[in-house]
Design an enzyme around this catalytic site. Sequence first.
Site, PDB file in Angstrom:
ATOM      1  CG  HIS A 124      70.076  34.483  13.966  1.00 45.35           C
ATOM      2  ND1 HIS A 124      68.834  33.935  13.747  1.00 45.35           N
ATOM      3  CD2 HIS A 124      70.734  34.392  12.793  1.00 45.35           C
ATOM      4  CE1 HIS A 124      68.766  33.530  12.474  1.00 45.35           C
ATOM      5  NE2 HIS A 124      69.879  33.800  11.882  1.00 45.35           N
ATOM      6  CG  ASP A 201      72.217  31.097  18.632  1.00 48.88           C
ATOM      7  OD1 ASP A 201      71.605  31.989  18.004  1.00 48.88           O
ATOM      8  OD2 ASP A 201      72.825  30.169  18.067  1.00 48.88           O
ATOM      9  CD  GLN A 204      77.418  31.388  12.465  1.00 46.88           C
ATOM     10  OE1 GLN A 204      78.469  30.854  12.089  1.00 46.88           O
ATOM     11  NE2 GLN A 204      76.392  31.543  11.648  1.00 46.88           N
ATOM     12  CE  LYS A 227      73.684  28.492  10.984  1.00 49.82           C
ATOM     13  NZ  LYS A 227      73.587  29.404   9.842  1.00 49.82           N
ATOM     14  CB  CYS A 366      68.669  36.437  10.615  1.00 49.35           C
ATOM     15  SG  CYS A 366      68.112  35.588   9.180  1.00 49.35           S
TER      16      CYS A 366
HETATM   17  C1  LIG Z   1      73.856  32.881  15.568  1.00 52.18           C
HETATM   18  C2  LIG Z   1      72.790  32.168  14.782  1.00 52.18           C
HETATM   19  N1  LIG Z   1      71.703  31.696  15.436  1.00 52.18           N
HETATM   20  C3  LIG Z   1      70.724  31.028  14.780  1.00 52.18           C
HETATM   21  C4  LIG Z   1      70.804  30.824  13.418  1.00 52.18           C
HETATM   22  C5  LIG Z   1      69.678  30.068  12.736  1.00 52.18           C
HETATM   23  O1  LIG Z   1      70.189  28.861  12.246  1.00 52.18           O
HETATM   24  P1  LIG Z   1      69.192  27.933  11.392  1.00 52.18           P
HETATM   25  O2  LIG Z   1      68.017  27.675  12.299  1.00 52.18           O
HETATM   26  O3  LIG Z   1      69.995  26.705  11.071  1.00 52.18           O
HETATM   27  O4  LIG Z   1      68.816  28.721  10.185  1.00 52.18           O
HETATM   28  C6  LIG Z   1      71.912  31.297  12.700  1.00 52.18           C
HETATM   29  C7  LIG Z   1      71.995  31.089  11.209  1.00 52.18           C
HETATM   30  N2  LIG Z   1      72.665  32.165  10.564  1.00 52.18           N
HETATM   31  C8  LIG Z   1      72.613  32.378   9.254  1.00 52.18           C
HETATM   32  C9  LIG Z   1      71.895  31.750   8.324  1.00 52.18           C
HETATM   33  O5  LIG Z   1      72.226  32.340   7.119  1.00 52.18           O
HETATM   34  N3  LIG Z   1      73.134  33.345   7.314  1.00 52.18           N
HETATM   35  C10 LIG Z   1      73.392  33.382   8.639  1.00 52.18           C
HETATM   36  O6  LIG Z   1      74.172  34.144   9.195  1.00 52.18           O
HETATM   37  C11 LIG Z   1      72.926  31.982  13.392  1.00 52.18           C
HETATM   38  O7  LIG Z   1      74.024  32.441  12.757  1.00 52.18           O
END
Ligand SMILES: Cc1ncc(COP(=O)(O)O)c(CNc2co[nH]c2=O)c1O
Length: 408
Positions: A124, A201, A204, A227, A366
């Site tokens: 990501h 990371d 998910q 999430k 992303c």
């Molecule tokens: C694997 C992964 N890493 C990092 C992030 C970043 O998370 P945040 O810092 O809370 O934004 C996301 C968010 N993924 C997504 C956010 O919106 N659609 C997505 O797939 C992710 O899916």
Amino acid sequence: VDPLDVERVRADFPILERDIDGQPLVYLDNAATSQTPERVIDAISEYYRSYNANVHRGIHQLSQESSIAYEDAHDRIAEFIGADGREEIAFTLNTTQAMNTVAYAWGLNELGPGDEVVLTEMEHHASLVTWQQIAKRTGADCKYIPITDDGYLDMEAAAELITDDTQMVSVVHVSNTLGTINPVAELADIAHDHDAYIYVDGAQSVPHKPIDVKAMDCDFFAFSGHKMCGPTGTGAMYGKRHILEEMQPYLYGGEMILKVDFDEASWNELPWKFEAGTQNIAGGIALAEACDYLDDIGLERIQRHEQQLTEYAYDRLTEHEDVEVYGPPGDDRAGLVAFNIAGAHAHDLSSILNDFAVAVRAGDHCTQPLHDVLGASASARASFYLYNTREEVDMLVEAVDEARQLFA
Ligand SMILES: Cc1ncc(COP(=O)(O)O)c(CNc2co[nH]c2=O)c1O
């Protein structure tokens, strides 16, 4: 593991009763953000209603109460991922900030010319762009573990790419585009054989499966609260205690200091050293409530429920030649399917799905470099969670069939 009682679970999420233009909402965008159960919403309201005060043990009663709740929340999140305790858990706004904290606080100080950061093609942007930019600033290099045609990491390539020049391996536990579940413990072994750190990371994975950072033996682990039924603006950075003891902070200010004079400053104990300024106190407390909520239902039960939904969705979507699903087979992936249909851009496809009140994400999620590897400018992505049903998968597939007719 007895099956999850979805109807009972759905009663915890009033938002799922919403209609969209007279049609029942089918919320399948959980990889972007999950919905929030009443218990978590109540935890936030309760904080502001009855014990809102700044933390770090002010003298007055309210501050004592908020301090204890906020600090105990760190212990709860530590327990949720198998960390040793609050000293290994710094609360963050999200996964992105957790990733940047290590890249700036450790990377800027430790990386230099000749050093390498090994990432994967399915990262990501929260990790890929972060390490890419820190590498540029330090003269280090980034290398990328390729994916195979069916969306797995090429582990032979990984063993070649991780060398004694590698200082950090940063890998996504579960891909938010492919659904691939990466062998992070194996990658940790390879990284440690070369005295490199590994950063996992977990954005998910934490919401969907039991996590044990000690069994994984990762050095850092990042995830977001929004999430996993928690509030937005919450998340955590896990680090092995001995590493965090050594690591310098990169955000300075109140709460993170011990002693300050005009020339010097010393740092507070862990984890407060990495929590500068007034934090999202209510959010952190509510995130602990989200951990309780998920544990009361059982992560194994949730994982199994999602596996069944995902395999069913994968099988139904791939019945047709003109639907391309990215990533591993339906029985070997996490709870999401990214796909395209012939003749339609993902944005048009998801717009049609929205006409049927089916909420999916469209775009690059992303992961633009990964989409380049896949040869797709964008994709539509359905992602599942504990409150989704088999009937909702049928509504997804029916809406996709409508779109296929339209774009045929
Ligand atoms: C694997 C992964 N890493 C990092 C992030 C970043 O998370 P945040 O810092 O809370 O934004 C996301 C968010 N993924 C997504 C956010 O919106 N659609 C997505 O797939 C992710 O899916």
